[in-house]
Design a protein around this motif. Sequence first.
Motif, mmCIF file in Angstrom:
data_model
loop_
_atom_site.group_PDB
_atom_site.id
_atom_site.type_symbol
_atom_site.label_atom_id
_atom_site.label_comp_id
_atom_site.label_asym_id
_atom_site.label_seq_id
_atom_site.Cartn_x
_atom_site.Cartn_y
_atom_site.Cartn_z
ATOM 1 N N TYR A 168 0.845 -1.189 0.000
ATOM 2 C CA TYR A 168 0.000 0.000 0.000
ATOM 3 C C TYR A 168 0.883 1.242 0.000
ATOM 4 O O TYR A 168 1.928 1.276 0.662
ATOM 5 N N ILE A 169 0.463 2.255 -0.729
ATOM 6 C CA ILE A 169 1.057 3.582 -0.610
ATOM 7 C C ILE A 169 -0.030 4.483 -0.035
ATOM 8 O O ILE A 169 -1.051 4.731 -0.688
ATOM 9 N N ASP A 170 0.169 4.948 1.196
ATOM 10 C CA ASP A 170 -0.842 5.705 1.932
ATOM 11 C C ASP A 170 -0.610 7.211 1.846
ATOM 12 O O ASP A 170 0.486 7.674 1.536
ATOM 13 N N GLN A 171 -1.674 7.957 2.145
ATOM 14 C CA GLN A 171 -1.675 9.418 2.115
ATOM 15 C C GLN A 171 -1.401 9.972 0.716
ATOM 16 O O GLN A 171 -0.821 11.048 0.554
ATOM 17 N N LEU A 172 -1.821 9.224 -0.293
ATOM 18 C CA LEU A 172 -1.694 9.682 -1.667
ATOM 19 C C LEU A 172 -2.778 10.729 -1.946
ATOM 20 O O LEU A 172 -3.934 10.553 -1.517
ATOM 21 N N PRO A 173 -2.455 11.838 -2.620
ATOM 22 C CA PRO A 173 -3.510 12.776 -3.005
ATOM 23 C C PRO A 173 -4.606 12.067 -3.798
ATOM 24 O O PRO A 173 -4.326 11.229 -4.654
ATOM 25 N N VAL A 174 -5.854 12.408 -3.505
ATOM 26 C CA VAL A 174 -6.988 11.697 -4.111
ATOM 27 C C VAL A 174 -7.284 12.299 -5.480
ATOM 28 O O VAL A 174 -8.204 13.103 -5.649
ATOM 29 N N SER A 175 -6.479 11.902 -6.458
ATOM 30 C CA SER A 175 -6.681 12.377 -7.825
ATOM 31 C C SER A 175 -6.044 11.381 -8.778
ATOM 32 O O SER A 175 -5.045 10.734 -8.441
ATOM 33 N N PRO A 176 -6.595 11.265 -9.984
ATOM 34 C CA PRO A 176 -5.961 10.385 -10.965
ATOM 35 C C PRO A 176 -4.577 10.879 -11.367
ATOM 36 O O PRO A 176 -3.680 10.076 -11.646
ATOM 37 N N GLU A 177 -4.376 12.209 -11.388
ATOM 38 C CA GLU A 177 -3.081 12.756 -11.785
ATOM 39 C C GLU A 177 -1.980 12.325 -10.823
ATOM 40 O O GLU A 177 -0.890 11.906 -11.243
ATOM 41 N N ALA A 178 -2.247 12.411 -9.511
ATOM 42 C CA ALA A 178 -1.248 12.008 -8.514
ATOM 43 C C ALA A 178 -0.990 10.513 -8.574
ATOM 44 O O ALA A 178 0.141 10.053 -8.400
ATOM 45 N N THR A 179 -2.039 9.736 -8.835
ATOM 46 C CA THR A 179 -1.893 8.283 -8.935
ATOM 47 C C THR A 179 -1.022 7.910 -10.132
ATOM 48 O O THR A 179 -0.119 7.063 -10.027
ATOM 49 N N GLU A 180 -1.275 8.531 -11.252
ATOM 50 C CA GLU A 180 -0.503 8.238 -12.458
ATOM 51 C C GLU A 180 0.968 8.586 -12.256
ATOM 52 O O GLU A 180 1.868 7.806 -12.622
ATOM 53 N N LYS A 181 1.239 9.730 -11.648
ATOM 54 C CA LYS A 181 2.634 10.131 -11.406
ATOM 55 C C LYS A 181 3.323 9.171 -10.444
ATOM 56 O O LYS A 181 4.514 8.869 -10.595
ATOM 57 N N ALA A 182 2.583 8.680 -9.440
ATOM 58 C CA ALA A 182 3.169 7.732 -8.489
ATOM 59 C C ALA A 182 3.587 6.451 -9.190
ATOM 60 O O ALA A 182 4.679 5.919 -8.956
ATOM 61 N N LEU A 183 2.728 5.933 -10.077
ATOM 62 C CA LEU A 183 3.057 4.705 -10.797
ATOM 63 C C LEU A 183 4.232 4.912 -11.740
ATOM 64 O O LEU A 183 5.075 4.020 -11.902
ATOM 65 N N GLU A 184 4.321 6.074 -12.336
ATOM 66 C CA GLU A 184 5.405 6.337 -13.282
ATOM 67 C C GLU A 184 6.754 6.461 -12.590
ATOM 68 O O GLU A 184 7.791 6.430 -13.263
ATOM 69 N N ARG A 185 6.763 6.591 -11.258
ATOM 70 C CA ARG A 185 8.044 6.551 -10.550
ATOM 71 C C ARG A 185 8.630 5.144 -10.560
ATOM 72 O O ARG A 185 9.830 4.968 -10.367
ATOM 73 N N ILE A 186 7.773 4.152 -10.748
ATOM 74 C CA ILE A 186 8.258 2.767 -10.848
ATOM 75 C C ILE A 186 8.703 2.478 -12.272
ATOM 76 O O ILE A 186 9.826 2.030 -12.512
ATOM 77 N N ALA A 187 7.830 2.713 -13.238
ATOM 78 C CA ALA A 187 8.149 2.494 -14.658
ATOM 79 C C ALA A 187 6.990 3.052 -15.472
ATOM 80 O O ALA A 187 5.980 3.515 -14.907
ATOM 81 N N PHE A 188 7.106 2.975 -16.799
ATOM 82 C CA PHE A 188 6.025 3.514 -17.620
ATOM 83 C C PHE A 188 4.795 2.625 -17.534
ATOM 84 O O PHE A 188 4.885 1.415 -17.327
ATOM 85 N N ILE A 189 3.643 3.242 -17.677
ATOM 86 C CA ILE A 189 2.373 2.523 -17.604
ATOM 87 C C ILE A 189 2.106 1.834 -18.936
ATOM 88 O O ILE A 189 2.239 2.432 -20.003
ATOM 89 N N ARG A 190 1.739 0.582 -18.856
ATOM 90 C CA ARG A 190 1.562 -0.233 -20.062
ATOM 91 C C ARG A 190 0.208 0.043 -20.719
ATOM 92 O O ARG A 190 -0.841 -0.115 -20.091
ATOM 93 N N PRO A 191 0.211 0.421 -21.986
ATOM 94 C CA PRO A 191 -1.065 0.574 -22.700
ATOM 95 C C PRO A 191 -1.612 -0.779 -23.139
ATOM 96 O O PRO A 191 -0.849 -1.691 -23.454
ATOM 97 N N THR A 192 -2.910 -0.912 -23.150
ATOM 98 C CA THR A 192 -3.582 -2.123 -23.627
ATOM 99 C C THR A 192 -4.764 -1.685 -24.498
ATOM 100 O O THR A 192 -4.938 -0.498 -24.783
ATOM 101 N N HIS A 193 -5.586 -2.638 -24.896
ATOM 102 C CA HIS A 193 -6.781 -2.302 -25.675
ATOM 103 C C HIS A 193 -7.784 -1.499 -24.847
ATOM 104 O O HIS A 193 -8.749 -0.965 -25.397
#
Length: 407
Positions: A168-193
Motif C-alpha cells: 500500500y502507498i498511503d496518504q496519496l492525493p486523491v486524484s488520478p493525476e497524482a496516482t498516475e505520477k506515483a506509478l510512473e516513478r516505478i516504470a512507464f504505464i503499459r497501454p492495452t486495448h
Amino acid sequence: MTQFYQTTLGHSKGPFTIQETAPSLTTYPFKVEENMIKVRSGSDVVIPNIWLRDNCQCSSCMHKATKQRLLDTFQIPRDITIRSSEIDPEGVRVKWSDGHESHYTADFLSSSHMSYLQRAKVRQDLVNIKLWDESIAQRPPIVSYDNFHDKDGVKDVLDKIRTFGFCYIDQLPVSPEATEKALERIAFIRPTHYGGFYDFTADLASKDTAYTNIYLEAHTDTTYFSDPAGLQAFHLLEHSGGEGGTSLLVDGFKVAKDLNHLDREAYHILSTVNVHSHASGNEGISIQPYRGFPVFQHDPETGILLQIRWNSSDRAGVALPVDQVEEWYDAARKWNDLLKKNENEYWCQLTPGRLVVFDNWRVLHGRSAFTGKRRICGGYINRDDWISKHKMLHFGQDAVMKHLPTG
C-alpha cells in the motif's frame, strides 16, 4: 523439481540471500595450465577458449556504455588457442592466437562457473519472499506517500512488493493525476486495448466484468496476453450512494505450495497442461496469446515457481483431448477450493488516498459486489520493467552485470 519460497509470515531468513564473496588473490580461483584456464571448483573445470575469447571484456569487444557485444563471435577461429598468459594481482592477461589480447579478472573467471541458481538469484530478482495468509491483515506492507519521492522510497515499495507480492502507498492525493505520477516513478504505464492509465466506474464502457458491480472471484489479470501485466494498481477515488466493493487479495504462491503438499499430481497437471485465454468482449477485438500456458509456470533450469495464470472468466479452452479434460477439471477444482478457503483470503476495504500495487504474476485479486457509484483509477506496469528497477536498486549495477548468464 519444484522450489518454493519462505512460508511463514514474519520470518526474515529464506533460501535466496545473495552473498558476495571476493576471491582471495593469494589463492587464485583459477589456474593456467597447458595453455588452458581452469576454474578451481572441487575438481578443476576447463573454460573453453572460444567462450573466453567471446566474452572478452575489453572496449573493442564489449561496448562500455551499452554493455553490448561488439565482437563478431563467429569470426573467432574455432581452434583458437592461448599463445601466452601472465597472471597479475587482478587476474590473468592472455594473448590469443588470433592476435587479440584480453584481460580476465579473478572475479570474472570465478563467476563463469556459477550455477543456474546462483545466476537466477539476481537475474530473476529472487529475494527473501514471504508467503502469507489472511493474518497479513494485522500487519500489511505499507509505505507513506511522503516517503515515495526518491530512490529510497521507490526501493522500499518494490522491496515490499517483491517480498509480499503487494504494498500500500498511503496518504496519496486523491486524484488520478497524482496516482498516475506515483506509478510512473516505478516504470512507464503499459497501454492495452483498454487504454493506458485507467479511470473507470461500473458503466461497461469496456466490455469486461471489471466494469460491472458484480462479485469477482480471485484471479490474475491479462491471462489473454502472451506476456501478462507485471504490476497492477488500484486507487479508489470515490464510493458514494452504496456499499460493498471490498477488495480481495490471495497469495497465489502460498496456495500453490499448499496444493503441492496436498496433491502432487494435481499440481503437476496444472504445471504442464496448457490453458488458452481470450479477451473478445470489445467490438473488433479478440486478443489471444500465441500459445496456451499452464496455470503454474516454472523456471525450467531451477524449478522455481515464477507465475500464476488463473482467470476462469477469460479461459478459452484446455489443451487436452476432450475425453481427457476431466483430469484438468479435477486438479483445477482442488486449486479453486484452496483459493477460496477463508484462511487464504485477505479482504481489505480500499479508501481514497490508499493506492494498492501488487504483483500480477503472484497475487490474485477480486472484490465483493457493490452498490452505488464506485470510481477506481490505476494501471499496469510491465513485469520486466519493474523487476529491472528493483534489481538495480536492490542488488546494484555491478552485481546485476556480474550475474548475467554468460555461459
